[in-house]
Structures are given as structure tokens and as C-alpha cells.
Design a protein around this motif. Structure first.
Motif, PDB file in Angstrom:
ATOM      1  N   ILE A 172       0.829  -1.202   0.000  1.00  0.00           N
ATOM      2  CA  ILE A 172       0.000   0.000   0.000  1.00  0.00           C
ATOM      3  C   ILE A 172       0.867   1.256   0.000  1.00  0.00           C
ATOM      4  N   ASN A 173       1.903   1.236   0.840  1.00  0.00           N
ATOM      5  CA  ASN A 173       2.793   2.401   0.875  1.00  0.00           C
ATOM      6  C   ASN A 173       3.588   2.543  -0.419  1.00  0.00           C
ATOM      7  N   GLY A 174       3.995   1.411  -1.016  1.00  0.00           N
ATOM      8  CA  GLY A 174       4.685   1.487  -2.301  1.00  0.00           C
ATOM      9  C   GLY A 174       3.814   2.102  -3.373  1.00  0.00           C
ATOM     10  N   LEU A 175       2.533   1.701  -3.419  1.00  0.00           N
ATOM     11  CA  LEU A 175       1.609   2.294  -4.386  1.00  0.00           C
ATOM     12  C   LEU A 175       1.393   3.771  -4.091  1.00  0.00           C
ATOM     13  N   TYR A 176       1.266   4.098  -2.828  1.00  0.00           N
ATOM     14  CA  TYR A 176       1.036   5.491  -2.411  1.00  0.00           C
ATOM     15  C   TYR A 176       2.193   6.396  -2.860  1.00  0.00           C
ATOM     16  N   PHE A 177       3.413   6.013  -2.510  1.00  0.00           N
ATOM     17  CA  PHE A 177       4.568   6.852  -2.861  1.00  0.00           C
ATOM     18  C   PHE A 177       4.882   6.774  -4.352  1.00  0.00           C
ATOM     19  N   GLY A 178       4.653   5.624  -4.971  1.00  0.00           N
ATOM     20  CA  GLY A 178       4.895   5.506  -6.410  1.00  0.00           C
ATOM     21  C   GLY A 178       3.983   6.401  -7.221  1.00  0.00           C
ATOM     22  N   VAL A 179       2.707   6.463  -6.842  1.00  0.00           N
ATOM     23  CA  VAL A 179       1.773   7.333  -7.551  1.00  0.00           C
ATOM     24  C   VAL A 179       2.157   8.798  -7.369  1.00  0.00           C
ATOM     25  N   ALA A 180       2.534   9.184  -6.155  1.00  0.00           N
ATOM     26  CA  ALA A 180       2.931  10.573  -5.909  1.00  0.00           C
ATOM     27  C   ALA A 180       4.155  10.933  -6.750  1.00  0.00           C
ATOM     28  N   TYR A 181       5.137  10.011  -6.827  1.00  0.00           N
ATOM     29  CA  TYR A 181       6.338  10.277  -7.621  1.00  0.00           C
ATOM     30  C   TYR A 181       6.007  10.346  -9.102  1.00  0.00           C
ATOM     31  N   PHE A 182       5.232   9.382  -9.590  1.00  0.00           N
ATOM     32  CA  PHE A 182       4.923   9.300 -11.018  1.00  0.00           C
ATOM     33  C   PHE A 182       4.143  10.518 -11.505  1.00  0.00           C
ATOM     34  N   PHE A 183       3.094  10.886 -10.784  1.00  0.00           N
ATOM     35  CA  PHE A 183       2.282  12.011 -11.238  1.00  0.00           C
ATOM     36  C   PHE A 183       3.019  13.341 -11.098  1.00  0.00           C
ATOM     37  N   GLY A 184       3.885  13.463 -10.118  1.00  0.00           N
ATOM     38  CA  GLY A 184       4.691  14.672 -10.025  1.00  0.00           C
ATOM     39  C   GLY A 184       5.633  14.803 -11.212  1.00  0.00           C
ATOM     40  N   GLU A 185       6.278  13.681 -11.596  1.00  0.00           N
ATOM     41  CA  GLU A 185       7.180  13.706 -12.752  1.00  0.00           C
ATOM     42  C   GLU A 185       6.405  13.993 -14.029  1.00  0.00           C
ATOM     43  N   THR A 186       5.211  13.399 -14.153  1.00  0.00           N
ATOM     44  CA  THR A 186       4.394  13.614 -15.343  1.00  0.00           C
ATOM     45  C   THR A 186       3.960  15.076 -15.467  1.00  0.00           C
ATOM     46  N   ALA A 187       3.592  15.683 -14.349  1.00  0.00           N
ATOM     47  CA  ALA A 187       3.176  17.089 -14.383  1.00  0.00           C
ATOM     48  C   ALA A 187       4.337  17.990 -14.805  1.00  0.00           C
ATOM     49  N   TRP A 188       5.539  17.686 -14.321  1.00  0.00           N
ATOM     50  CA  TRP A 188       6.698  18.499 -14.723  1.00  0.00           C
ATOM     51  C   TRP A 188       6.992  18.343 -16.212  1.00  0.00           C
ATOM     52  N   LEU A 189       6.931  17.109 -16.719  1.00  0.00           N
ATOM     53  CA  LEU A 189       7.162  16.877 -18.141  1.00  0.00           C
ATOM     54  C   LEU A 189       6.120  17.602 -18.997  1.00  0.00           C
ATOM     55  N   ALA A 190       4.859  17.585 -18.552  1.00  0.00           N
ATOM     56  CA  ALA A 190       3.812  18.283 -19.299  1.00  0.00           C
ATOM     57  C   ALA A 190       4.072  19.785 -19.332  1.00  0.00           C
ATOM     58  N   ALA A 191       4.527  20.345 -18.209  1.00  0.00           N
ATOM     59  CA  ALA A 191       4.835  21.780 -18.177  1.00  0.00           C
ATOM     60  C   ALA A 191       6.018  22.098 -19.086  1.00  0.00           C
ATOM     61  N   ARG A 192       7.021  21.217 -19.113  1.00  0.00           N
ATOM     62  CA  ARG A 192       8.178  21.457 -19.973  1.00  0.00           C
ATOM     63  C   ARG A 192       7.780  21.392 -21.449  1.00  0.00           C
ATOM     64  N   ARG A 193       6.950  20.429 -21.794  1.00  0.00           N
ATOM     65  CA  ARG A 193       6.517  20.320 -23.190  1.00  0.00           C
ATOM     66  C   ARG A 193       5.671  21.520 -23.594  1.00  0.00           C
ATOM     67  N   GLN A 194       4.837  21.997 -22.693  1.00  0.00           N
ATOM     68  CA  GLN A 194       4.060  23.194 -22.991  1.00  0.00           C
ATOM     69  C   GLN A 194       4.968  24.391 -23.220  1.00  0.00           C
ATOM     70  N   HIS A 195       6.011  24.490 -22.401  1.00  0.00           N
ATOM     71  CA  HIS A 195       6.982  25.576 -22.573  1.00  0.00           C
ATOM     72  C   HIS A 195       7.673  25.472 -23.933  1.00  0.00           C
TER      73      HIS A 195
END
Length: 426
Positions: A172-195
């Protein structure tokens, strides 16, 4: 401008509107966490053991959620503070865990999405996640010995109950922290591509503007070169007429006056053409290149004939009484027809009929080119062909209309004033 990619790009800080949203969101989460604490205390569900005093419970609840008001402005500090408070609160058996867990998730996500230094953001997130699992191991090691003998009385699975509880918690904790890491990285990549998209769009706009500028300069240089030839022709004519006037001045006054009148009219035309040439040269710079002598209105029929060779049913109509045109106007008329016919052949899908008309009106000459095709792409008012026609027509003080016509097809119509036509004819 060069587009930065990867770890070199730094996401711009939050806007004032985003900071206000963080303030309101952090305050809202803090209020909800205090409400959750009240409900937990009311139910007596102290899962982590005997809780500390009431004020200390409030302190841990506020300390673990209120830093979210700075989550996008200071993502690294917020993540460190929230994670440290989360571990300390659990060590002190603070009963509020639901909103505190979501605050930790939001802090990790924000660090991944908004961390300006990507290397530091990754290291901090990995460090926080490793620390959390280490704390989980310490918690299991401390509490496993105090589990009541009857805690797993109803367990029926093949896996030992304690091992099952530990593995379940790790997953449960692995899924919890993995999702937080993955979506944070995805949001940064989306912002970079928009830039990058914004940068490329800006570069495209600049390159298009530069291309239009180069097309205008090139067209102006060609026009100026043609006008130079016209003025040179007029000056040569003036020299011939002056020589004739000098020879017959004492013998035939009538012929001398006629020659002088021709010189006067030719001089006026040459001055008018010279003004146009100087206006074009002032508007742009360029280095002229040797070219063939330009064609005039007498070559319009040849352009229409080439359209017939391309498979179009092309017709040419001349209306009104033709008058001698200034050479520059004659050349401009030919170029407009040539460009319009070229556009029909290249860009008009399904075009079968081409109609070219020259109208000699009282004070202007009009060129009208129509077809029955459909554009193969959306019309571009800044296309190089239209830019060239527009420059030529504007040089002579005329007007240009280009666009779809009622009933289908495309129309190009240009009008040139004939203020100097009579002088040229003389």
C-alpha cells in the motif's frame, strides 16, 4: 532563442493566482484536518496507541497540513517539513492520519511537479520515500511484539498473519509513494513540453515574419530594378528628342516645339517613375541581381496560353479602349496576372475554368482573374505570392482584392490608377 530540454529547464515559479490558490487550499486542508481530529477523538479510534495531550494533537495536525500554503513557492522545504512532521506525529501517536497522509502525498507530488532543480527534486523525493519505508520498518519492529495473541484469531489465509500485514502495508505504501512520484514527474514533463511548444510557436511566428520581410524586400528590389530600367529609357528618349530639337531649332520651329513638348512630357513621366523607385528603395534594402528584361501587359496573352497548356479552359478578355501604359504599370499588370494564374495552377483543387480580364476604365486599368477551383489549404493572407502582388499594386497607388468569391472559386482583382498614362503615351 534555443529550446532547453531535460534537467536544464527550470519551471517558472507559480503565478500570483496559483499562490492564492495554494493559500486557500492549504487553509482548507488544515481546517478539514482539525475537523478530522475532532471526529477521531470523538470515536476514540486511536490506532497508533495512546495519544498525547489535546494541544499537542492540534499542533501536529496543523504542522503537518498548514505548510501546503507554500507548496508551489517552496516545494523542497514544504516536502521536507511535511514528511518530518508526519514521522514525528506518528512517533508521538497523534491520532489524525487521514488528512496528514494526503498532505504528505501533495507535498511529494508538488516537489516533483514544481521543483526547480530536477536533480535535487529527485534526490529529495527518493530520500523521503526511503526514510518513510525505514520508519515503516522501525514501526513494525517496535509494534510486532505488542500484538495481542487473539489479534488474528479469524485469519484463514495460507500466509502467516503478521507477514501478511507487513507485506500489505509495504504494498500500500509502495503504491502510495509511487503514484505521488509518477504524477509529479508527469506534471513536470507536461509543463516542460508546454513551454517548448510556446517557444517553438514564437520561433515560427518570428521566422514567418522574417520570411515575409525578406519577400517584401526582394519584391521591392525587383520593382525598383524595373523602375530603374523604365527611368533610364525615358532619359534616353529625352536625349534623342533634345538632339532632334537642337538640329531643327533654326530650320523648323514647329518640329522643335513638338520635340520640346515630348521632352517635357517624358520628363514628367520619368520624374513620377523615379519617385516610385526611390520610395521602394527607402522601404527596403537589397542587392540587385542581373535578370532578364521584364515582361509587360503585351505578354498577358502568353500567360493565359500557358494556363491552357496546363489543362485549364482559360480565356482572356480586354474591355475598353486600350491606352499606352507606363512601363512600370505594364510590368506590374503582367506580374499580377502571372502570380494569380500560378496560384490557380498550384493551389486550386478541381479548377477547370480560368477567366482573365483587362479593363481600361476612365482613370484606371483593372486586372480581374477568377477561377472555379477550391483552395487545397486555408488561404494565407501573408503568403509570399500575395505579399508580392500587394507590394506591386501599392507601389503604384492601386488597390488589391484577393479572396473567395460568391458561388465558389477564387478571385484576384487589382486596380492601377492611370494618372501618368497620357504622359507616357505622348
Amino acid at each position: 532563442m534555443t529550446t532547453t530540454t531535460g534537467d536544464q529547464w527550470r519551471r517558472p515559479g507559480p503565478t500570483p493566482e496559483q499562490r492564492r490558490l495554494d493559500l486557500y487550499g492549504g487553509l482548507a486542508v488544515t481546517v478539514l484536518a482539525l475537523f478530522s481530529l475532532t471526529l477521531t477523538r470523538s470515536t476514540g479510534a486511536f490506532l497508533l496507541g495512546p495519544p498525547p495531550s489535546g494541544p499537542e494533537q492540534v499542533f501536529w495536525t496543523v504542522a503537518g497540513t498548514l505548510p501546503l500554503i507554500w507548496r508551489r513557492r517552496y516545494p523542497a522545504v514544504t516536502a521536507l517539513v511535511v514528511s518530518a512532521v508526519f514521522i514525528a506525529a506518528q512517533a508521538r501517536s497523534a491520532p489524525e492520519t487521514q488528512l496528514s497522509s494526503w498532505a504528505l502525498f501533495a507535498a511529494l507530488y508538488t516537489l516533483g511537479a514544481w521543483g526547480p532543480d530536477r536533480r535535487l527534486a529527485r534526490r529529495l523525493r527518493v530520500g523521503i520515500i526511503v526514510t518513510m519505508f525505514a520508519w515503516l520498518g522501525v514501526y513494525y519492529a517496535v509494534t510486532v511484539g505488542s500484538i495481542p495473541p487473539d489479534a488474528f484469531a479469524r485469519a484463514v489465509g495460507p500466509v502467516p498473519p503478521v507477514l501478511a500485514a507487513i507485506v500489505s502495508g509495504v504494498l500500500i505504501n509502495g503504491l502510495y509513494f509511487g503514484v505521488a512520484y509518477f504524477f509529479g514527474e508527469t506534471a513536470w514533463l507536461a509543463a516542460r513540453r508546454q513551454h517548448e511548444l510556446v517557444e517553438r510557436a514564437e520561433e515560427l511566428r518570428r521566422s514567418q515574419a522574417e520570411a515575409r520581410g525578406r519577400a517584401v524586400i526582394g519584391e521591392r528590389v525587383r520593382i525598383a530594378r524595373e523602375l530603374h530600367d523604365v527611368v533610364a529609357h525615358h532619359v534616353s528618349v529625352m536625349g534623342v528628342q533634345a538632339s532632334a530639337a537642337r538640329r531643327v531649332f533654326d530650320k523648323d520651329a514647329t518640329k522643335a516645339r513638338a520635340a520640346l513638348a515630348a521632352i517635357e512630357e517624358t520628363a514628367r513621366t520619368a520624374v513620377d517613375e523615379l519617385r516610385r523607385m526611390l520610395g521602394v528603395l527607402r522601404a527596403g534594402e537589397g542587392t540587385p541581381e542581373p535578370v532578364a528584361p521584364p515582361a509587360g501587359v503585351d505578354q498577358v496573352a502568353a500567360v493565359v496560353e500557358r494556363a491552357r497548356d496546363a489543362g485549364l479552359r482559360a480565356t482572356l478578355g480586354v474591355y475598353g479602349d486600350p491606352v499606352p501604359l507606363p512601363e512600370s504599370v505594364s510590368q506590374a499588370v503582367h506580374r499580377v496576372v502571372q502570380e494569380a494564374v500560378t496560384n490557380v495552377i498550384k493551389h486550386a483543387s478541381g479548377a477547370t475554368v480560368l477567366d482573365v480580364r483587362l479593363r481600361y476604365l476612365a482613370k484606371e486599368v483593372e486586372v480581374d482573374v477568377t477561377d472555379d477551383g477550391r483552395p487545397t489549404r486555408p488561404p494565407n493572407p501573408d503568403g509570399l505570392g500575395l505579399v508580392g502582388m500587394r507590394e506591386r499594386v501599392a507601389t503604384h497607388g492601386g488597390t488589391l482584392e484577393a479572396g473567395p468569391r460568391t458561388g465558389g472559386g477564387w478571385r484576384v482583382r487589382a486596380r492601377f490608377p492611370l494618372a501618368v498614362a497620357v504622359a507616357e503615351a505622348a
